[in-house]
Design a protein around this motif. Structure first.
Motif, PDB file in Angstrom:
ATOM      1  N   VAL A  22     -80.855  21.478  23.447  1.00 48.32           N
ATOM      2  CA  VAL A  22     -79.561  20.788  23.338  1.00 48.32           C
ATOM      3  C   VAL A  22     -79.684  19.269  23.473  1.00 48.32           C
ATOM      4  O   VAL A  22     -80.451  18.856  24.400  1.00 48.32           O
ATOM      5  N   LYS A  23     -79.131  18.494  22.786  1.00 46.99           N
ATOM      6  CA  LYS A  23     -78.818  17.005  22.862  1.00 46.99           C
ATOM      7  C   LYS A  23     -77.968  16.845  24.012  1.00 46.99           C
ATOM      8  O   LYS A  23     -76.594  17.198  23.738  1.00 46.99           O
ATOM      9  N   LEU A  24     -78.213  15.923  24.964  1.00 40.98           N
ATOM     10  CA  LEU A  24     -77.244  15.846  26.172  1.00 40.98           C
ATOM     11  C   LEU A  24     -75.994  15.064  25.630  1.00 40.98           C
ATOM     12  O   LEU A  24     -74.869  15.532  26.049  1.00 40.98           O
ATOM     13  N   GLU A  25     -76.208  14.260  24.535  1.00 41.06           N
ATOM     14  CA  GLU A  25     -74.975  13.517  24.071  1.00 41.06           C
ATOM     15  C   GLU A  25     -74.149  14.357  23.010  1.00 41.06           C
ATOM     16  O   GLU A  25     -73.168  14.299  22.932  1.00 41.06           O
ATOM     17  N   GLU A  26     -74.706  15.454  22.908  1.00 42.24           N
ATOM     18  CA  GLU A  26     -73.759  16.437  22.092  1.00 42.24           C
ATOM     19  C   GLU A  26     -73.335  17.778  22.680  1.00 42.24           C
ATOM     20  O   GLU A  26     -72.900  18.566  22.180  1.00 42.24           O
ATOM     21  N   THR A  42     -78.400  12.215  35.175  1.00 41.60           N
ATOM     22  CA  THR A  42     -78.402  12.578  33.867  1.00 41.60           C
ATOM     23  C   THR A  42     -79.879  12.926  33.572  1.00 41.60           C
ATOM     24  O   THR A  42     -80.209  13.281  32.334  1.00 41.60           O
ATOM     25  N   LYS A  43     -80.581  13.031  34.429  1.00 40.30           N
ATOM     26  CA  LYS A  43     -82.140  13.366  34.128  1.00 40.30           C
ATOM     27  C   LYS A  43     -82.053  15.286  34.211  1.00 40.30           C
ATOM     28  O   LYS A  43     -81.867  15.920  35.040  1.00 40.30           O
ATOM     29  N   VAL A  44     -82.343  15.773  32.916  1.00 45.70           N
ATOM     30  CA  VAL A  44     -82.357  17.073  32.629  1.00 45.70           C
ATOM     31  C   VAL A  44     -83.661  17.441  32.027  1.00 45.70           C
ATOM     32  O   VAL A  44     -84.113  16.588  30.892  1.00 45.70           O
ATOM     33  N   SER A  45     -84.411  18.339  32.384  1.00 42.03           N
ATOM     34  CA  SER A  45     -85.758  18.620  31.676  1.00 42.03           C
ATOM     35  C   SER A  45     -85.472  19.393  30.327  1.00 42.03           C
ATOM     36  O   SER A  45     -84.243  19.981  30.139  1.00 42.03           O
ATOM     37  N   ASP A  46     -86.594  19.354  29.402  1.00 45.75           N
ATOM     38  CA  ASP A  46     -86.343  19.717  28.186  1.00 45.75           C
ATOM     39  C   ASP A  46     -86.155  21.383  28.076  1.00 45.75           C
ATOM     40  O   ASP A  46     -85.466  21.939  27.330  1.00 45.75           O
ATOM     41  N   TYR A  47     -86.739  21.803  29.547  1.00 46.65           N
ATOM     42  CA  TYR A  47     -86.556  23.473  29.592  1.00 46.65           C
ATOM     43  C   TYR A  47     -84.997  23.805  29.963  1.00 46.65           C
ATOM     44  O   TYR A  47     -84.736  24.611  29.154  1.00 46.65           O
ATOM     45  N   VAL A  48     -84.430  22.994  30.692  1.00 44.39           N
ATOM     46  CA  VAL A  48     -83.061  23.433  31.091  1.00 44.39           C
ATOM     47  C   VAL A  48     -82.284  23.049  29.769  1.00 44.39           C
ATOM     48  O   VAL A  48     -81.341  23.697  29.614  1.00 44.39           O
ATOM     49  N   LEU A  49     -82.502  21.942  29.155  1.00 44.27           N
ATOM     50  CA  LEU A  49     -81.655  21.600  27.811  1.00 44.27           C
ATOM     51  C   LEU A  49     -81.847  22.712  26.652  1.00 44.27           C
ATOM     52  O   LEU A  49     -81.028  23.084  25.975  1.00 44.27           O
TER      53      LEU A  49
END
Lengths: 196, 175
Positions: A22-26, A42-49
């Motif tokens: 998921v893209k954070l801005e979306e 606003t640091k989120v790993s690719d795994y959590v995203l």
């Protein structure tokens, strides 16, 4: 060039998703809430995203993970890590195994057990209690599960209390779960090219 | 009958938490007795597990996978792992998809061939899942979000099956 890591070690690799995170801005409001994103963090790993694609599951899994691995009482934190490592060895989840091997070494202030496991796998020589814990975790993690009275008896013979055995079941089971996300939805990679 | 407020959505639900918790019910752990005292040590974890079950089996946002199809997939995974009584519980919610609970069915008739092949491999041959396992689903037109939903369902079932197996061993092999 980043290469897929295939060998178990306590050097934590990067994780490269096989799907588009998921893209954070979306992200929707519900996703941002589950991701615990705040204006200052606003640091989120690719795994959590990646997991944010299924926001209802993500929301309930994080507190459950923390309770199983970190709640007070019962089994020690480092022994719960052996449950996690046993499951990750069976499922060949290199990323999970590395993270929890590193954590075990940190909690024990020693790399001895982990280095033996890295070198010799399940056949590594281990103290009795760790041996019983690893054997149970490995047997429980096979699909279908192979854990039986023999492994349960060995845990009790090694001196584990009932509350500790319950925590071992939960921490091992948690990685039956985590491995099927981490190992299935992405690859462990390292940019220095090493296969270790 | 007891009721409790579900912390995930605030709704009042019938039945005590343990009555609503598939895992404990499958093992036969009720509200009293030594086994109940044991799991009470980690009652928060069993309550959160019940919420996780609802999130993967009966989510509000289902994506491509309806509640009955999810139940059928859960029953199938339980059958693949030899946990027949858990499979029966989920199969009861599978509606028209109940045939998929049988691992011998390949899902071709329902247009779910690649999905079942993926789910079976993730369930019982996890170590050998490689990138093409996911790209096959993408090539079949399945969105990434729906692939994550399938993986979460599969992963939760693996956890539940491990806990059921472990608790059964604990209660049957008394110290």
């Amino acid at each position: 060039m980043r290469r897929v890591v295939r060998k178990f070690s306590r050097r934590v690799p990067e994780w490269r998703p096989r799907v588009v995170p998921v893209k954070l801005e979306e992200a929707s409001e519900a996703q941002l809430e589950a991701l615990s994103v705040t204006p200052s963090d606003t640091k989120v790993s690719d795994y959590v995203l990646t997991l944010a694609h299924d926001v209802e599951s993500l929301r309930v899994r994080s507190p459950l993970f923390n309770a199983i691995m970190y709640d007070k009482g019962g089994m020690s934190r480092s022994e719960r890590e052996i449950g996690a490592i046993g499951a990750s060895m069976v499922n060949r989840c290199i990323y999970c195994a590395a993270v929890h091997a590193a954590r075990h070494a940190q909690l024990e202030n020693s790399t001895e057990i982990i280095d033996r496991l890295s070198l010799h796998g399940r056949a590594a020589a281990l103290p009795n209690r760790d041996r019983a814990i690893l054997d149970f975790a490995v047997a429980l993690s096979e699909a279908p599960p192979k854990a039986g009275p023999e492994q349960m008896h060995a845990l009790r013979e090694a001196g584990l209390e009932e509350a500790e055995i319950l925590d071992l079941i939960l921490s091992t089971a948690l990685f039956a779960w985590a491995n099927r996300l981490m190992h299935v939805l992405g690859d462990p990679v390292r940019s220095d090219g090493g296969d270790a | 009958m007891d009721s409790y407020r579900d912390a995930t959505d605030g709704t009042e639900r019938a039945g005590g938490m343990s009555a609503n918790e598939t895992m404990l019910a499958t093992v036969g752990i009720g509200d009293a007795g030594p086994a109940a005292e044991m799991v009470a040590l980690r009652s928060n974890i069993f309550e959160m597990t019940a919420k996780a079950e609802r999130a993967v089996l009966r989510p509000k946002e289902t994506g491509r996978w309806s509640h009955p199809l999810r139940a059928a997939l859960a029953a199938r995974i339980a059958n693949l792992n030899g946990v027949g009584d858990l499979a029966v519980r989920y199969a009861a919610e599978a509606g028209d998809f109940v045939g998929l609970a049988n691992p011998a069915s390949d899902g071709t008739a329902e247009g779910l061939g690649p999905v079942l092949a993926f789910m079976d491999k993730v369930a019982v041959n996890t170590r050998n899942v490689v990138a093409p396992g996911v790209s096959t689903l993408q090539d079949a037109g399945i969105a990434d979000a729906d692939i994550v939903r399938l993986s979460e369902l599969n992963a939760f079932l693996a956890y539940q099956i491990s806990v059921v197996t472990g608790l059964r061993l604990m209660t049957r092999c008394k110290p």
